[in-house]
Design an enzyme around this catalytic site. Sequence first.
Site, PDB file in Angstrom:
ATOM      1  N   LYS A  31     -32.896  -4.188  -2.045  1.00 50.63           N
ATOM      2  CA  LYS A  31     -32.322  -2.857  -2.302  1.00 50.63           C
ATOM      3  C   LYS A  31     -32.265  -2.603  -3.806  1.00 50.63           C
ATOM      4  O   LYS A  31     -31.932  -3.499  -4.579  1.00 50.63           O
ATOM      5  CB  LYS A  31     -30.912  -2.804  -1.706  1.00 50.63           C
ATOM      6  CG  LYS A  31     -30.259  -1.430  -1.705  1.00 50.63           C
ATOM      7  CD  LYS A  31     -28.863  -1.520  -1.064  1.00 50.63           C
ATOM      8  CE  LYS A  31     -28.237  -0.145  -0.873  1.00 50.63           C
ATOM      9  NZ  LYS A  31     -26.915  -0.248  -0.208  1.00 50.63           N
ATOM     10  N   SER A  42     -26.606   3.284   3.461  1.00 51.34           N
ATOM     11  CA  SER A  42     -27.428   3.613   2.314  1.00 51.34           C
ATOM     12  C   SER A  42     -28.618   2.676   2.112  1.00 51.34           C
ATOM     13  O   SER A  42     -29.540   3.004   1.360  1.00 51.34           O
ATOM     14  CB  SER A  42     -26.569   3.581   1.040  1.00 51.34           C
ATOM     15  OG  SER A  42     -26.109   2.264   0.799  1.00 51.34           O
ATOM     16  N   SER A  77     -23.345   0.275   5.087  1.00 50.88           N
ATOM     17  CA  SER A  77     -24.666   0.557   4.508  1.00 50.88           C
ATOM     18  C   SER A  77     -25.773  -0.419   4.888  1.00 50.88           C
ATOM     19  O   SER A  77     -26.948  -0.140   4.640  1.00 50.88           O
ATOM     20  CB  SER A  77     -24.568   0.631   2.986  1.00 50.88           C
ATOM     21  OG  SER A  77     -24.008   1.859   2.606  1.00 50.88           O
TER      22      SER A  77
END
Lengths: 98, 478, 491
Positions: C81, C156, C180
């Site tokens: 990420k 996310s 997330s």
Amino acid sequence: MKTPKHPISEKEVSHLAELARLELSGKDVTEMRLHLNKILDYFKMIDEVDTEGISPTYHVFDLVNVLRDDTPHSPESKDLLENVPKKKGRYIKAPRMI
Amino acid sequence: MSSESKKIKIGLEVHCQLTSLKTKLFCNSPSDYREKPPNTNICPVCIGTPGSLPVLNRNALNYATMVASSLNFEIMSHMIFFRKNYFYPDMSKNFQITQYDRAGGVPFAINGYILLNDGRKIRLGRMQLEEDPAKISYDGTIESSSETYVDYNRAGIALIEIVTEPDLESPSDAREFLNKLSSILEHLNVLDLGLEGSVRCDANISHRGGKRVEIKNISSFKEVERALNFEMTRQKSLASKGISVSQETRHWDDVRRITISLRLKEEEQDYRYFPETDLVPVTLSETFIEKINHDMPELPKEREIRFQQEYNHSSEIARVLVKDKYLADYSEKAAKESIAPREVGILLAVNLPPFLNEIGKDLKSLDVAPEHFAELADMISKGEVSRRSAKTIFLEMLKTGQKPRNIFDKKGLDVISDSKSIEDIVTKIFKDNPEAVKDAAKDTKAINFLLGKIMQETQGRVDPSIATKLVKQKLSVQ
Amino acid sequence: MTARILDIPVWEVVKKIANQEISSEDYISETLERIQKIDPKINAYITVIKEASLDKALELDKQIRQGKTVGRLAGLPIAIKDSICVKNIKNTCGSRMLENFVAPYNATVADKIIREDGIIIGKTNLDEFAMGTSTEHSYFGATRNPWDSSKVPGGSSGGSAASIASFEAALALGSDTGGSIRSPASFCSVVGLKPTYGAVSRYGLVSYSNSLEQIGPIARDVRSTAILMDCINGHDIRDSTSKNTVPQRFADIFKNTVKNLKIGVPNEFFGEGVQKEVHKSIWNVIHKIEKLGFHYEKTTLPLVKYALPAYYIIAMSEASSNLARYDGLRYGFNVLKNNLNWNTTFSKNRRNGFGDEVRQRIMLGTYTLSAGYFDQYYLKAQKIRTLIKQDFDRAFKKFDILVVPSMPILPFALGEKLNDPLSLYMCDINTVPANLAGIPSISIPCGLSSGLPIGVQIMAPPFREDLLFKAGYLFEENVTIDKSVGEFTNV
């Protein structure tokens, strides 16, 4: 405690924006106020909970005294300056103060 | 204490770097940032690089405990760190990791005090541990500089903040307080006051009942008294003109030696303190505090008493000596080398300060070894030199760094003790000053003039009592 | 050589690479080709690391041929990420603010992956500063759901989950502040674990809400997820909140099948916001497990009802402070205008560097921490957190695991909720309780409805990730998902 349905005024939005260093235009303020009030109205839901005598949970587990030995490492400054947008020599340039 | 100065209330907020630490408060970057090129003494943590996290320095905790303990503070057994949120270009994260006394927070310690010489207690409200911001430099002044330059080398250095109640009643009180505080901190070996910027002070001052003025940016303890005197005079002069003092923050300009109002937009401060959960709570057990106390170096108060016992210093001399750790260490070295430690004390506590004041230097910058003081004290105590000669040697020694014995030999300052030589001198003086001899015969007070001449002639090397005896003898036979 | 090697379970691939059945070079090449081919349609990646990844693969293959011992992730392409720092690679956080920010150091998890010979193949898209549930709030454009590119992938960590679902990586790291990892895992039908708070070092994860978030692994199956977790967990002296004990090891726990599991099913997670398709799918799998002899019992965690507002108050408060550092001086977006004072410059940099959602959360967090409102919002929320934690403590005295839906709804269309933040926040209703309580939680694929994924969430007591893996494996074994119906979910 009962608070008004829309807790934030436009003046307060502008004050918050100053505190948070976010430039907002007049239109932004109006729009922001609508959004914030919608969410703050939702947050008011927590007023229903009786928290008398309850301690807050700042740290979820009970770790204490996490300490580091006072042993220096050589600084790693070279790469850190690569991301600086404005420099003068090795100084980081900032705008005027006043 | 004049009634005038009693109308003054002064509080101080003192920031001291723990310069004896090897690393910063929350990261492993070295603490000796001084003299380094800008932004070379940094790491992701202290420059606030995204993703970096703070870890508390173990020794900072030990040092802070020592400081709190020696300033009679009550140390908190459980504490958390807080974030103080405000934007400023010297803040690498735009929040400062510090401590706080609300919202479930406590300072590091509360309710300490320092006693002034006259016994007045200066209350210390709280002490806390926090990080130092970066340093900003300007082209010219803060007001005129069109851009500014930030150096994060200092960012994250461990600071202790000590806040007094407004118990100080005059600028000289403030000086005495800061001297005592400095000496304690130096005796703990937690900081070197000689390092530039190692201590900073904000002061608040008000006439009783009047508005409080904050003075920021006082960059050394020495400047505090000056700044307070300036501000006191300014406020009094305003008052005398019937102008009321406004509540404001003023900056001390240490070049022009005045306080100035920056006329910044007075913005309502809202620091939005909340817990720093990247750090876990700190608990200080009684056992831990006891151990710190047990291992604590000797403090000025204890040293003052020991100096009286061990070196036979008077209480006043001992107090002057421990006021400054360097002087205390120096005097102790000299005293150990001397058979007359009490004389050493007098030389260092009574005779030295006026000299240093006059030349505007401190003991550290003189090239004189403690042994020199010991030697001079010995010579005085053995009667090898008169007090007057001793003073000559003393001044010469301070100026040149030569050994007292060498000065003594070179200048021929030994006491003239054989009566034949003294008689010759007296005879010469009588011959050169016939008028004075006549006066002295009539009025004994005039003898002093003749004695003065003899001392001048011999550079004080004769024992005044022998000289007096001989003068009286010679007058009586005339 | 065919792309079919991408279809082999990753926990098997790592063995095959080590014993030279598959070369890392082939696996990495196939993955890079796949990225090149489909990522323009998915937008899972912000940065793809091509040459260095291939070089590393060749080097590893050589070492393996020479009989050298290689790490536990040897040769696997791993997506990270873009809020987790990898040295000398851009770390944008999906924000214009950090568009040009190159990480000057490795996050601890990146160090660990490199040490285990994992190959960091790219940095994945996310909602700006991890604030969102749909990966639409990225300066670099929305990520699309590999099952149906008209739908959001969750968020996310949407880029990480999408990269796994679409075979653009073998393993991925996400971060989970309020769901997330689990939200995109559920929407993309992959496995995503939010570890116990303190199990994995956060050093190098750009903070959104530091008291709530954890880095965690995402993979296509439970066993592969466990391999990555095995490599990233453990104490780190650079993160004061990381647990100072010997970490659990998960590699061998699948040898023995689980026999006893006391399963609790708390009502509050099946409230009115939960779509009936989700209900149906979750109960379907619970009943299957029941038939295998595992009993469940309905239970209640009454305070969980308040978890969502409490979560958002805490998260926004912390965010307002964590994101204060972005002022354009040391790094980040700078308007580069002269003759403005610092206040104006900071305000302009931040106004232009941050997107709408981030600005809005900073404003709210500034409000909830400010004088006069602190007690009413922040402090109160932290007290509710205590009560929620107590609810979980009580539940775990009785149950080993709690089973609930990961997401209350099916993946929705891009743009559908963009103008209604509150309805987006509501998507986190079932995931935030675990973050408030600090407990571990995993999302496992449990079915499809009209070709759109549904995930089941399992929660366990602190530091019992082993229970999640065992239970997750059991669930996984009893669920079949037809990947052929997805747009980009089969090789």
